[in-house]
Design a protein around this motif. Structure first.
Motif, mmCIF file in Angstrom:
data_model
loop_
_atom_site.group_PDB
_atom_site.id
_atom_site.type_symbol
_atom_site.label_atom_id
_atom_site.label_comp_id
_atom_site.label_asym_id
_atom_site.label_seq_id
_atom_site.Cartn_x
_atom_site.Cartn_y
_atom_site.Cartn_z
ATOM 1 N N ILE A 164 0.649 -1.223 0.001
ATOM 2 C CA ILE A 164 -0.128 0.024 -0.055
ATOM 3 C C ILE A 164 0.607 1.341 -0.056
ATOM 4 C CG2 ILE A 164 -2.100 -0.948 1.038
ATOM 5 C CD1 ILE A 164 -1.162 0.092 3.578
ATOM 6 N N ASN A 220 7.179 2.683 1.588
ATOM 7 C CA ASN A 220 7.883 1.778 2.624
ATOM 8 C C ASN A 220 7.737 0.515 2.611
ATOM 9 O OD1 ASN A 220 9.400 4.072 3.841
ATOM 10 N ND2 ASN A 220 7.389 5.015 4.164
ATOM 11 N N GLN A 221 6.629 0.090 1.790
ATOM 12 C CA GLN A 221 6.350 -1.719 1.960
ATOM 13 C C GLN A 221 6.936 -2.067 1.008
ATOM 14 O OE1 GLN A 221 4.185 0.807 3.083
ATOM 15 N NE2 GLN A 221 2.068 0.102 3.092
ATOM 16 N N SER A 229 10.197 -3.613 1.742
ATOM 17 C CA SER A 229 10.210 -5.095 2.225
ATOM 18 C C SER A 229 9.663 -6.132 1.239
ATOM 19 C CB SER A 229 9.362 -5.300 3.647
ATOM 20 O OG SER A 229 8.133 -4.509 3.590
ATOM 21 N N ARG A 283 10.545 6.479 4.162
ATOM 22 C CA ARG A 283 11.282 7.113 5.269
ATOM 23 C C ARG A 283 12.685 6.900 5.112
ATOM 24 N NH1 ARG A 283 7.777 3.976 9.932
ATOM 25 N NH2 ARG A 283 5.872 5.184 9.678
#
Lengths: 473, 416
Positions: free
Chosen positions: A397, A400-401, A404, A441
Motif C-alpha cells: 500500500i 515503505n512497504q 520489504s 522514510r
C-alpha cells in the motif's frame, strides 16, 4: 573540529556560501560543511580551480560564482571541505565523516543548503553503459574539461540541457542531436505565465541566446519526442523515439539525460519535517517560512534543496537564512535584521518572477513519471516498474512497504534515484494523490559510512567536555 | 486461495507473473466481530491465524494503525532460538522454534527458516559460568544445545578474531545448532495470507482510539474507521500495548525503550551462523541478500520515538569491529530502531485481565520475533477458551502480584 558550534551550514553551493558569509558578517561563528574538496556546489563546481575551462566555454553566469568564493575566503567562516554529513537530528546534532573517522558536533542553529538532485528519467535502456545524466556531463566538463568528440545525443527537457549543449559546442565538441521531450501542451500552459516572466527578462534572453547557438552550429533539434528507448548490445548504440507517429533512431555512443532538477530532500526527510507535494513540478518541497525557518527550532533551509529557483535565487535565500539564523542566535538585532530581510525578500520576489513560466514549460512529461513495466526504476537493487506494479497487485500500500516486498530504495543511493518514481507508480496504480501515498522514510546514514569509520567516532563535544574537566582539576 | 507451488509458479510464468492474485484482501470493517485483535504484527496475525484455524473463530478482525508487519516484526534481526534459562520460557520459546521448523509448509508460504546455528559467545569467566548453568538447565529440559570450545567457535565462524590477547577473548560459546534465522516479513505475510484465507479481516491504516466498557466487560473499540462492536479485544501492539489497554483503564508493568539495528552493504557469504556477543552488546548474522545484520543493546532510557541513542550503536559497532576485523571497511547502509516493551523480569505477558474480554500479549522485549508462532498459538487458545493455555499460564499478569517472576534478564542475552 570543536564539539559545539554556533551555526553550521551544510552545503557550500551558492545558498550555503551566502548564508555562511552573511551570518559570519553579523558576528556569528560559522562552520560550512561540504562534501567536495572546494567550494561552489554543483553549479559553481571547480570555480576555484585554476584548471577549470574558461569563461568563454562555461559563460558569465558560472564566473559569478567566483565573487561568492572570494567573499567566503575573506570571511571568518570555518570551511570544512571533504566532509560528508550522514545524519542530522532534530536536536541539531550533525554526524559526519572526514579523514576516515566519524565526528559528531552540536550546533545552536543549522542552515541546510544541500541543493538539488537531478530528477530521475527512467525509460527502457536508461541503465545501459553510455547513458548518463547531463549533470554528470557537466561535472566532467567543469572538473576535467572532458568534452565528447563524437556520438553524443542529449535528451529530455529543461534549461540545463540547452546550457550544456552550448557549453560543449563552445568547447569544440560535436552533438549528433538534441532530442527534446517537452510535451506540446506545456507550451500552451506556459504561454499564460509569459507576461510574469517578462518582468525579469534576463532569463528568457539567455534561453533564446542558447537556442540561437544551437542553430548556428546546425545541431539537429528534435521536438516533442515520446517513447524514448536506449538500445544497444551490452552498451549504448542508439536512441529510439517516436515523433508524430513515426519511429526514429539516432546512432550514438553517449546519451545525456535531463528532465529538470528536484530538491534533494534526504536530510529534511530524515529529520521528519513536513513536505508538501508540488503538483506542477512533481516533487516534494520541505515546508519553511519566508525566512527559511522550519518547524524545528533553529533549523533553516535555503536554496534548491527547499524548492528549485536556480543559483541567483539560492544565493538570495542563503542570505535570508543567514540573516534569520544570526537573528535567532542573537548576533543580529531584530530591528536591523527586519530591514535587511525585507530588502532581500523583494529582490527574491523579482528573481522568482520567471519561475511559473519555466515550471510550466518544463514540467516533466508523464511518460517518465511512471515508466513502462520493463524499465528499471531502482538502479541499486534492480527493481523494475513492473515489479513495483506487481507489489501493488499483491497488496502493497505504500513506498515503505515496497522496501520489504522487493528492496527498492534500500541500496547505496538510499532511495534518491527511485523515490519519486516509486511513489508516482503507486499513486497511479492505486488512484490516490501523491500527498497520501507519501515518500520513503529516509534512514540514517544519508550517505553510507563504513563500520570502521563509525567505530572510530570522535565525539567532539564529549572530548571538549573532558578537556575542560581536566583543565578545571 | 490459490496455493503456491511449482505448478502455480510455472503457470504464472507463462503470463509474465501478471496474474497473481492479491495475497490478502483490504476489507472495510464490519460493525460487529466475535473478536478484535489490535496490532497486525507477527504476534497479532499468528493469533488471528490460530484462532481461525484451531478454534474456528473466523468472524474476527485484526486492526493495524500502519501497515501489517511494519512494526517490530519488520525491524528485528530475525534470530530464532529457544535456549532460555527458566523452564517456563523454554516451553514457549521451544514451542515457537519447533513451529518455525515446518511453518513454510503449514502456511504454504516460504518463511525461509534457516537453522544455521546460534552461538552465544563466552568472553569472560563469568559469562562462561552463567552459560554453563543455562546449558545444564536446557539439557534437563531436553533442548539440543551444548557448550563448545574456542577451536570449534573458530571452525564454525572462521572470520572471528580468536586471539587470546583480544580485549574480550573468546573462551568458548554456548551453541544451539537448530537455532537460526527466518525472513521476518515473510512470517507476517504468511500468517496474514493464511488468516485472510480463513476469513479473518485484516484492516490496515485503522488506529484504535478508544475502548468502550460496560461495567467490567468490554463492548467495543473506537477506531479511525468507525466504531466496532465486540466482546473480545486482544491487544498485541508491542511497545504501544500499555497505551492501548490504558484506554480500558488497565495499567501494565511495562516500559518501552528503543532497540536499534543496522545493516551493511551486501557482500558474498562470510558467516553462516548467528553470533551473539553479549559482553560487548552485539550480535551479527548475514542475510540471504548478503548484508550483515547487526543488533546492539537497548537504550538506557524510556522512549516511544523509534529513534535511539547513537552511543549504544557506536558501542556495538566498535566491539564488533574488534571481534570481526574484516568488517571494518564495509559500508553501513541503514540504521533503524524499534520500540521494545520490557517487563521487570524480561519475560512476556500473555494474559487475561481484570476487565472481562480484554486480553494482552506483550512484554516480549528484545525476543519477540523468535516467539511469534508459539505466542500466537497459546494466545489464541487463551482467547478462544477464556482461560490461560497451560504454557501461557505462568506468564499471566498476576505473577507480578504474587512474586512468581520468571527472571530472564541474563538469558535474554541482550543487554538491558
Amino acid at each position: 573540529m570543536t564539539g559545539r558550534v554556533q551555526l553550521a551550514v551544510i552545503g557550500a553551493g551558492p545558498a550555503g556560501m551566502a548564508a555562511a558569509v552573511e551570518a559570519a558578517n553579523c558576528g556569528a561563528s560559522v562552520v560550512l560543511i561540504d562534501e567536495q574538496p572546494a567550494p561552489g556546489g554543483q553549479i559553481y563546481r571547480a570555480i576555484t580551480s585554476a584548471a577549470r575551462p574558461g569563461k568563454a566555454i562555461l559563460g558569465d553566469d558560472y564566473e559569478n560564482g567566483a565573487k561568492l568564493t572570494d567573499t567566503l575566503a575573506a570571511s571568518t567562516v570555518d570551511h570544512w571541505t571533504a566532509t560528508t554529513v550522514w545524519q542530522v537530528t532534530p536536536e541539531r546534532e550533525i554526524y559526519m565523516t572526514r579523514d576516515g573517522a566519524s565526528h559528531r558536533i552540536t550546533a545552536d542553529a543549522i542552515v541546510i543548503a544541500n541543493g538539488a538532485t537531478e530528477r530521475p528519467m527512467p525509460f527502457p535502456g536508461w541503465t545501459l553503459p553510455g547513458v548518463m545524466t547531463a549533470g554528470a556531463g557537466q561535472i566532467l566538463l567543469k572538473t576535467a574539461g572532458l568534452v565528447p568528440q563524437a556520438g553524443l545525443v542529449l535528451a529530455g527537457s529543461g534549461p540545463l540541457l540547452f546550457l550544456i549543449a552550448a557549453q560543449y559546442l563552445r568547447a569544440g565538441g560535436a552533438i549528433e542531436a538534441l532530442v527534446e521531450t517537452t510535451p506540446r501542451s506545456n507550451y500552451r500552459t506556459a504561454l499564460r505565465h509569459l507576461p510574469g516572466a517578462l518582468r525579469t527578462p534576463g532569463y528568457l534572453r539567455k534561453g533564446l541566446g542558447l537556442l540561437a547557438e544551437l542553430r548556428k552550429h546546425k545541431v539537429r533539434h528534435v521536438k516533442t519526442a515520446t517513447r524514448l528507448q536506449a538500445v544497444g548490445d551490452g552498451r549504448l548504440q542508439a536512441l529510439r523515439f517516436s515523433r508524430a507517429g513515426r519511429q526514429h533512431e539516432i546512432a550514438c555512443t553517449t546519451l545525456m539525460l535531463h528532465i529538470g532538477v528536484v530538491p534533494n530532500v534526504q536530510i529534511t526527510r530524515a529529520l521528519n519535517l513536513p513536505h508538501d507535494w508540488d503538483a506542477l513540478q512533481r516533487c516534494w518541497r520541505p515546508r519553511r517560512d519566508a525566512d527559511g525557518a522550519t518547524e524545528l527550532d533553529g533549523i533553516f533551509l535555503a536554496g534548491d534543496g527547499a524548492g528549485i529557483g536556480g543559483a541567483v535565487v539560492a544565493e538570495l535565500e542563503g542570505r535570508i537564512a543567514g540573516l534569520a539564523s544570526a537573528r535567532a542566535l542573537g548576533t543580529l538585532e531584530t530591528g536591523k535584521a527586519e530591514a535587511r530581510l525585507a530588502a532581500e525578500r523583494s529582490r527574491l520576489a523579482q528573481e522568482m518572477a520567471p519561475r511559473p513560466f519555466l515550471d510550466a514549460l518544463y514540467a516533466p512529461s508523464p511518460e517518465f513519471l511512471a515508466p513502462p513495466d520493463d524499465t528499471i526504476v531502482c538502479r541499486c537493487e534492480e527493481v523494475t516498474a513492473g515489479q513495483i506494479r506487481s507489489y501493488v497487485g499483491l497488496g502493497c500500500i505504500g513506498p515503505n512497504q515496497t522496501k520489504s516486498f522487493g528492496r527498492s530504495g534500500m541500496g547505496p543511493c538510499q532511495g534518491r534515484l527511485c523515490g519519486l518514481t516509486v511513489s508516482e507508480i503507486i499513486a497511479s496504480e492505486t488512484a490516490r494523490p501523491m500527498a497520501e501515498v507519501g515518500y520513503y522514510r529516509i534512514r540514517p546514514p544519508i550517505k553510507p559510512v563504513t563500520l570502521g569509520e563509525l567505530a572510530a567516532l570522535h565525539d567532539d563535544q564529549a572530548a571538549a567536555a573532558d578537556r575542560s574537566l581536566e583543565n578545571a582539576s | 486461495m490459490n496455493r503456491y507451488s511449482i505448478f502455480s509458479l510455472a503457470r504464472n510464468a507463462v503470463n509474465y507473473h501478471k496474474d497473481w492474485e492479491k495475497a490478502w484482501r483490504s476489507p472495510d470493517p464490519r460493525p460487529t466481530y466475535d473478536a478484535v485483535i489490535v496490532g497486525a504484527g507477527g504476534h497479532g496475525l499468528a493469533t488471528a491465524y490460530y484462532l481461525a484455524k484451531e478454534h474456528r473463530m473466523t468472524n474476527i478482525a485484526v486492526l493495524e494503525k500502519g501497515w501489517l508487519g511494519g512494526g517490530n516484526t519488520g525491524r528485528n534481526t530475525t534470530i530464532i532460538r529457544s535456549n532460555y534459562l527458566q523452564d517456563e520460557s523454554i516451553a514457549i520459546y521451544e514451542l515457537a522454534r519447533s513451529l518455525y521448523e515446518d511453518l513454510s509448509q503449514e502456511l504454504n508460504y516460504n518463511t525461509m527458516f534457516s537453522p544455521r546455528g546460534v552461538m552465544m559467545m563466552c568472553q569472560t569467566e563469568h559469562e562462561l559460568r552463567a552459560f554453563k548453568r543455562t546449558a545444564h538447565a536446557n539439557r534437563l529440559a531436553g533442548l539440543d544445545c551444548r557448550m563448545i570450545d574456542r577451536a570449534e567457535v573458530k571452525r564454525l565462524c572462521p572470520i572471528i578474531n580468536d586471539s587470546p590477547r583480544a580485549r574480550y577473548p573468546i573462551l568458548g560459546a554456548y551453541y544451539q545448532p537448530r537455532g537460526g534465522t527466518g525472513r521476518h516479513d515473510a512470517v507476517a505475510w504468511g500468517y496474514a495470507r493464511g488468516a485472510d484465507d480463513l476469513g479473518v479481516d485484516i484492516i490496515q491504516n485503522c488506529e484504535v482510539t478508544g475502548i468502550t466498557r460496560e461495567g467490567d466487560t468490554v463492548t467495543g473499540v473506537q477506531t479511525s474507521k468507525g466504531y466496532i462492536k465486540t466482546n473480545k479485544i486482544a491487544v498485541v501492539a508491542a511497545g504501544n500495548t500499555s497505551a492501548i489497554v490504558e484506554m480500558a483503564g488497565v495499567g501494565l508493568p511495562v516500559e518501552s525503550v528503543c532497540l536499534q539495528a543496522l545493516v551493511s552493504e551486501p557482500i558474498k557469504p562470510v558467516i553462516d551462523c548467528v553470533v551473539m556477543a553479549n559482553t560487548v552488546h552485539g550480535y551479527m548474522s548475514q542475510s540471504d541478500k548478503g548484508e550483515l545484520v547487526i543488533g546492539g543493546g537497548a537504550d538506557g532510557y524510556n522512549n516511544y520515538s523509534q529513534r535511539g541513542a547513537f552511543t549504544s550503536l557506536e558501542h556495538t559497532v566498535t566491539a564488533l569491529v574488534e571481534t570481526f576485523p574484516i568488517i571494518s571497511r564495509l559500508r553501513m547502509m541503514r540504521i533503524w530502531g524499534g520500540i521494545v516493551d520490557m517487563t521487570g523480569d524480561r519475560s512476556p505477558i500473555i494474559s487475561m485481565t481484570d476487565v472481562k474480554g480484554l486480553y494482552v500479549n506483550c512484554g516480549w522485549g528484545t525476543g519477540g520475533f523468535k516467539s511469534i508462532p508459539g505466542s500466537g498459538f497459546v494466545f489464541a487458545d487463551t482467547i478462544a477458551n477464556d482461560r490461560p493455555h497451560p504454557i501461557a499460564e505462568p506468564f499471566g499478569l498476576n505473577r507480578f502480584l504474587e512474586g512468581r517472576l520468571i527472571d530472564e534478564s541474563v538469558a535474554a542475552a541482550v543487554a538491558h
